[in-house]
Motif scaffolding. Structure first.
Motif, PDB file in Angstrom:
ATOM      1  N   ASP A  14       0.963  -1.400   0.017  1.00  0.00           N
ATOM      2  CA  ASP A  14      -0.160   0.026  -0.112  1.00  0.00           C
ATOM      3  C   ASP A  14       0.961   1.224  -0.135  1.00  0.00           C
ATOM      4  O   ASP A  14       1.696   1.343   0.895  1.00  0.00           O
ATOM      5  N   THR A  15       0.410   2.122  -0.829  1.00  0.00           N
ATOM      6  CA  THR A  15       1.149   3.422  -0.827  1.00  0.00           C
ATOM      7  C   THR A  15       0.075   4.747  -1.009  1.00  0.00           C
ATOM      8  O   THR A  15      -0.929   4.646  -1.640  1.00  0.00           O
ATOM      9  N   ILE A  16       0.369   5.642  -0.366  1.00  0.00           N
ATOM     10  CA  ILE A  16      -0.271   6.969  -0.467  1.00  0.00           C
ATOM     11  C   ILE A  16       0.228   8.106  -0.814  1.00  0.00           C
ATOM     12  O   ILE A  16       1.822   8.054  -0.609  1.00  0.00           O
ATOM     13  N   ARG A  17      -0.237   9.142  -1.550  1.00  0.00           N
ATOM     14  CA  ARG A  17       0.557  10.136  -1.881  1.00  0.00           C
ATOM     15  C   ARG A  17      -0.284  11.514  -1.982  1.00  0.00           C
ATOM     16  O   ARG A  17      -1.643  11.212  -1.958  1.00  0.00           O
ATOM     17  N   ALA A  18       0.557  12.567  -1.738  1.00  0.00           N
ATOM     18  CA  ALA A  18      -0.535  13.728  -1.960  1.00  0.00           C
ATOM     19  C   ALA A  18       0.619  14.790  -2.643  1.00  0.00           C
ATOM     20  O   ALA A  18       1.793  14.902  -2.609  1.00  0.00           O
ATOM     21  N   GLY A  19      -0.383  16.039  -3.338  1.00  0.00           N
ATOM     22  CA  GLY A  19       0.606  17.088  -3.824  1.00  0.00           C
ATOM     23  C   GLY A  19      -0.316  18.025  -4.014  1.00  0.00           C
ATOM     24  O   GLY A  19      -1.380  18.317  -3.996  1.00  0.00           O
ATOM     25  N   VAL A  20       0.345  19.269  -4.632  1.00  0.00           N
ATOM     26  CA  VAL A  20      -0.170  20.620  -4.817  1.00  0.00           C
ATOM     27  C   VAL A  20       0.408  21.013  -6.101  1.00  0.00           C
ATOM     28  O   VAL A  20       1.678  20.913  -6.364  1.00  0.00           O
ATOM     29  N   MET A  21      -0.529  21.736  -6.993  1.00  0.00           N
ATOM     30  CA  MET A  21       0.202  22.207  -8.182  1.00  0.00           C
ATOM     31  C   MET A  21      -0.612  23.526  -8.490  1.00  0.00           C
ATOM     32  O   MET A  21      -1.805  23.954  -8.264  1.00  0.00           O
ATOM     33  N   TYR A  22       0.240  24.391  -9.197  1.00  0.00           N
ATOM     34  CA  TYR A  22      -0.014  25.815  -9.403  1.00  0.00           C
ATOM     35  C   TYR A  22       0.133  26.085 -11.028  1.00  0.00           C
ATOM     36  O   TYR A  22       1.038  25.610 -11.519  1.00  0.00           O
ATOM     37  N   GLU A  23      -0.820  26.677 -11.673  1.00  0.00           N
ATOM     38  CA  GLU A  23      -0.636  26.967 -12.885  1.00  0.00           C
ATOM     39  C   GLU A  23      -1.153  28.264 -13.451  1.00  0.00           C
ATOM     40  O   GLU A  23      -2.186  28.867 -12.741  1.00  0.00           O
ATOM     41  N   ASP A  24      -0.665  28.753 -14.278  1.00  0.00           N
ATOM     42  CA  ASP A  24      -0.581  30.100 -14.466  1.00  0.00           C
ATOM     43  C   ASP A  24      -1.779  30.264 -15.785  1.00  0.00           C
ATOM     44  O   ASP A  24      -2.149  28.964 -16.145  1.00  0.00           O
ATOM     45  N   ASP A  25      -2.215  31.465 -15.744  1.00  0.00           N
ATOM     46  CA  ASP A  25      -3.357  31.350 -17.122  1.00  0.00           C
ATOM     47  C   ASP A  25      -2.339  31.847 -18.102  1.00  0.00           C
ATOM     48  O   ASP A  25      -2.257  33.022 -18.732  1.00  0.00           O
ATOM     49  N   PRO A  26      -2.840  31.267 -19.592  1.00  0.00           N
ATOM     50  CA  PRO A  26      -2.004  31.790 -20.537  1.00  0.00           C
ATOM     51  C   PRO A  26      -3.009  32.799 -21.539  1.00  0.00           C
ATOM     52  O   PRO A  26      -2.620  33.503 -22.503  1.00  0.00           O
ATOM     53  N   VAL A  27      -4.424  32.993 -21.028  1.00  0.00           N
ATOM     54  CA  VAL A  27      -5.344  33.819 -21.917  1.00  0.00           C
ATOM     55  C   VAL A  27      -4.975  35.120 -21.788  1.00  0.00           C
ATOM     56  O   VAL A  27      -4.874  35.744 -20.792  1.00  0.00           O
TER      57      VAL A  27
END
Length: 447
Positions: free
Chosen positions: A355-368
């Protein structure tokens, strides 16, 4: 520029605007291609080795498989979206009548992705990956004030990528392959036939009182390529980088106009040849994507992960559309999107041998580009929060579960009537609110 040409510019803008509604990724690109990667908000995905499910992030992920291995993920998106405070006017003076708020702007969706890889020899590997790299679905009520800027927009895409990978020396690997990409487009909207009639034929028609509704559809296959590199900087630090090329599409399709209840539309068709059902063609270039990943083994059970992705939307600058009907000449619509970056951090922990658990956070900029943001593309900066769980079901099968919450810092829609393409569509201001939940289930198995 004549008033007739200005009208054609407005109509052309409606045709090509299909490619400008946000989904939960940069612009209308989709990076939700793997249940395992989604659980960590894609952190580290380009550096995962011997993991066919992550071939979208790096084709070199197929290198190192033992025998024949396959992966399948199904991703579902549940959106909570709305628009409010909408107001619009025609010719800078006539208010558009209709609903100023509404729900369910962006539709829910579900799609499968997957890859298969096999070992040919100690150093040679091959595989094939299937993904949905771009897409969106948006809808506004046909009686809303937004209708001249679009009522329904949908893009569905799919890609097939045969991959050949090579295991190099000292833990490094290289892989590449062609990318065959299909895009299908369907957009609907309204045209202010009364306003067009009043402007072009000098009648007494009141703008906003007589609409022609249209349905434009088009599709195409295009070809690009992908290449990736992976390796071990140390025994505990693993890295990867990949490149997905841009793909140029020459779209061919059909434009259909509903004149059944529009007296102004029927008059314009008879006198000027407008609003005739006709074939259409347009050009669309999907962006190149550069991806980097890193995985650091803290100890035998814990890994820290990071990713950085650049989506090169600067290639999405102009769209040229032509109609077979000679009364509707070709026009150019400007987008002028920007290249943007996304960054992700995550952690993965083995709670047992199975068993493996994972977590993460991501930020994305706006191309428009804010100057060209429309109701079809309310630009947004996004923050992802992901969590995932994997379990070895047997020696040959592994299950992946993932969920992610996406918050969008959405910019306002602000279309000015001073833009040539809005001469007959009018101005539009509105606020669009977007949040969403993503769920994914994946299964890897070895034959």
């Amino acid at each position: 520029m004549s008033r007739t040409t200005l009208f054609h510019t407005s109509l052309t803008s409606a045709v090509v605007a299909f490619s400008s509604t946000p989904v939960f990724a940069s612009g209308f690109a989709l990076n939700t291609q793997s249940a395992e990667a989604l659980g960590a908000a894609t952190a580290g995905a380009p550096a995962t080795q011997a993991t066919p499910s992550n071939a979208y992030f790096n084709p070199a992920s197929i290198v190192g498989v033992e025998g024949l291995e396959s992966s399948l993920s199904v991703v579902g998106v549940i959106n909570d979206t709305s628009f409010e405070n909408a107001n619009a006017s025609l010719f800078g003076a006539v208010p558009v009548q209709g609903a100023t708020s509404g729900e369910a702007v962006i539709g829910d969706a579900a799609f499968p992705t997957g890859a298969t890889a096999f070992k040919i020899s100690e150093h040679l590997f091959a595989g094939i990956a299937a993904y949905a790299p771009f897409g969106f679905n948006t809808e506004y009520d046909a009686a809303s004030v937004v209708r001249y800027h679009g009522t329904f927009s949908q893009v569905v895409s799919g890609s097939l990528t045969p991959i050949v990978g090579i295991a190099l020396n000292d833990g490094w690997s290289l892989a590449a392959g062609p990318r065959f990409q299909y895009i299908d487009v369907d957009i609907d909207g309204a045209i202010d036939a009364a306003g067009v009639e009043a402007a072009l034929l000098m009648t007494a028609s009141v703008p906003g009182t007589d609409d022609v509704f249209f349905d434009f559809s088009a599709n195409d296959w295009g070809v690009g390529y992908t290449v990736g590199l992976q390796g071990d900087l140390t025994n505990n630090i693993h890295v990867g980088a990949s490149f997905i090329s841009k793909v140029e599409h020459d779209l061919e399709g059909q434009a259909d106009f509903d004149l059944g209840t529009s007296a102004a539309g029927q008059n314009l068709e008879m006198t000027l040849g407008l609003f005739q059902d006709t074939s259409l063609s347009s050009n669309l270039t999907t962006p190149a994507i550069v991806q980097f990943g890193l995985i650091a083994d803290v100890n035998p059970s814990t890994r820290l992960m990071a990713s950085a992705t650049q989506t090169r939307w600067a290639s999405f600058d102009q769209l040229v559309t032509a109609f077979e009907n000679p009364a509707q000449p070709p026009e150019v619509t400007t987008q002028n999107w920007d290249n943007v970056w996304a960054g992700a951090l995550g952690v993965e922990y083995d709670i047992s041998q199975s068993d493996t658990i994972r977590a993460g956070v991501m930020y994305e900029d706006d191309p428009v580009n804010p100057a060209f943001s429309t109701a079809r593309v309310p630009g947004a900066k996004r923050v992802w929060f992901g969590a995932g769980y994997s379990r070895d079901l047997s020696d040959n099968a592994e299950l992946h579960l993932a969920a992610s919450y996406v918050y969008n810092d959405t910019g306002p829609v602000d279309q000015s009537v001073t833009l040539p393409e809005n001469q007959f569509r009018g101005s539009l201001q509105a606020d669009v609110n977007i949040t969403g939940l993503l769920f994914a289930v994946g299964l890897d198995w070895k034959f």
